[in-house]
Design an enzyme around this catalytic site. Structure first.
Site, PDB file in Angstrom:
ATOM      1  N   GLN A 103      -9.363  -6.250   9.733  1.00  0.00           N
ATOM      2  CA  GLN A 103      -8.655  -5.257   8.913  1.00  0.00           C
ATOM      3  C   GLN A 103      -7.899  -4.252   9.786  1.00  0.00           C
ATOM      4  OE1 GLN A 103     -11.847  -2.138   7.313  1.00  0.00           O
ATOM      5  NE2 GLN A 103     -12.480  -4.177   6.728  1.00  0.00           N
ATOM      6  N   THR A 154      15.414  -1.908  -3.642  1.00  0.00           N
ATOM      7  CA  THR A 154      16.188  -0.673  -3.484  1.00  0.00           C
ATOM      8  C   THR A 154      17.573  -0.910  -2.901  1.00  0.00           C
ATOM      9  OG1 THR A 154      14.100   0.493  -3.137  1.00  0.00           O
ATOM     10  CG2 THR A 154      16.089   1.651  -2.469  1.00  0.00           C
ATOM     11  N   THR A 181       4.018  -6.401   9.006  1.00  0.00           N
ATOM     12  CA  THR A 181       3.255  -5.675   7.980  1.00  0.00           C
ATOM     13  C   THR A 181       4.042  -4.419   7.655  1.00  0.00           C
ATOM     14  OG1 THR A 181       1.128  -6.445   8.825  1.00  0.00           O
ATOM     15  CG2 THR A 181       1.084  -4.434   7.553  1.00  0.00           C
ATOM     16  N   SER A 204      10.067  -5.804  -6.194  1.00  0.00           N
ATOM     17  CA  SER A 204       9.284  -6.700  -5.334  1.00  0.00           C
ATOM     18  C   SER A 204       7.786  -6.632  -5.635  1.00  0.00           C
ATOM     19  CB  SER A 204       9.562  -6.437  -3.854  1.00  0.00           C
ATOM     20  OG  SER A 204       8.871  -5.319  -3.389  1.00  0.00           O
ATOM     21  N   SER A 205       7.345  -5.652  -6.403  1.00  0.00           N
ATOM     22  CA  SER A 205       5.931  -5.615  -6.831  1.00  0.00           C
ATOM     23  C   SER A 205       5.628  -6.778  -7.768  1.00  0.00           C
ATOM     24  CB  SER A 205       5.622  -4.306  -7.561  1.00  0.00           C
ATOM     25  OG  SER A 205       6.003  -3.221  -6.769  1.00  0.00           O
TER      26      SER A 205
END
Length: 342
Positions: A279, A15, A167, A60-61
């Protein structure tokens, strides 16, 4: 007055490098050679900026180890010429790329800062300008003629983080990233405050090396109540599989049912590495603290401690690619190599 820093700006996509065509409303990549025209404030920085772009900028995916190697090679080829590097990257996989580069670069003694934005550079309320300007400013910082920051970092919304500790936590807020298990390395306010005690200190006697062999024969399994034997054994029996990250509950807990223990035990016996990563966004795996993790410890599962899933993936690819000794693998994974775990 010391010599001005030379900074290389590497645009991979995302972006931040988009500009809105106000007639059509569509976003398109803009020419980075015209960066100073678009952001005249950059001329006030005490450094020289050169730019290089991926031939075809990517979303970036679509990021993968092949592109990580491309970024690493651009930095390797220009390492002696420049004092610092700023990588413009889409935010979705930025934490993965940052973690991967941190392992690929051994004995790094210069800053590599990843940044991006939630809104395009031409938008009225864009966060791109601040992120870009401050990233370049931090990359250009010197003390006694040497770069002040000497690790792979991620800068976003007034904070500099160790990249392999981050993250992405939000898809809409400007504060898109967090580092829940390690303090920020710098904060940008009225003054730029560098938290020196948290920075990695380089060994300048050792030669900078780039590791380009990455092995992606790994899987990530997120445990959930009701996960069944067929699903799990399907993943654990994937042909060519070399390692599995199991995202466990809380402090590293997992089901104690016989079938679960059997699958894990068989996998470890086959020489496939099993890594226990929590997680939870923050906190650490404490294998053996509760009964629900003692069995994993006994089975020879690797303790991921407070590593993020992103860094665990990158570390596995790096260690498997480097053909780390099988007997030493558990010890090496559980040891901090680039400040990624306690």
């Amino acid at each position: 007055m010391g010599k001005r820093s030379d900074i290389l700006l590497i645009y991979t996509g995302g972006t931040i490098g988009m500009i809105k065509d106000y007639k059509t409303g569509a976003l398109r990549a803009f020419d980075f050679d015209k960066l100073l025209k678009r952001i005249p404030e950059l001329s006030h920085l005490d450094c020289n900026i050169k730019t290089v772009s991926f031939r075809k900028p990517i979303d970036s995916s679509d990021m993968n180890p092949g592109y990580w190697i491309q970024i690493a090679e651009i930095i390797e080829d220009n390492y002696t010429t420049f004092d610092g590097f700023v990588v413009l990257h889409g935010s979705d996989t930025m934490s993965y790329t940052g973690a991967a580069l941190s392992f690929m670069f051994e004995n790094l003694a210069k800053p590599v800062i990843l940044t991006g934005s939630q809104l395009p550079i031409g938008d009225l309320r864009t966060d791109a300008k601040e992120n870009l300007i401050t990233s370049i400013q931090i990359a250009a910082l010197k003390e006694k003629g040497r770069p002040k920051v000497t690790e792979v970092c991620l800068y976003f919304e007034y904070k500099l983080y160790r990249a392999n500790r981050t993250t992405k936590i939000n898809a809409e807020h400007f504060e898109a990233f967090d580092s829940l298990n390690y303090p920020s390395l710098a904060e940008s306010g009225v003054h730029l405050k560098i938290n020196e005690e948290y920075l990695l200190k380089p060994n300048r006697r050792k030669k900078f090396q780039v590791h380009k062999k990455l092995d992606n024969n790994i899987a990530v399994v997120k445990l959930y109540p009701g996960i069944n034997e067929a699903v799990l054994s399907g993943i654990f029996n994937t042909p060519g599989l070399k390692a599995v990250i199991v995202e466990t509950y809380g402090a590293g807990n997992a089901p104690t049912e016989d079938w679960f223990c059997r699958i894990v035990e068989d996998t470890v016996k086959k020489g496939i590495f099993v890594v226990n990563v929590t997680q939870c966004s923050g906190g650490s795996v404490l294998m053996g603290k509760y009964e629900a993790s003692t069995h994993l410890q006994k089975l020879g599962v690797i303790n991921g401690k407070d590593i993020t899933s992103e860094a665990a993936i990158a570390k596995l690819m790096y260690l498997l690619g480097g053909e780390t000794n099988k007997k030493a693998f558990k010890t090496v994974f559980e040891t901090p190599l680039r400040g990624e775990i306690r």
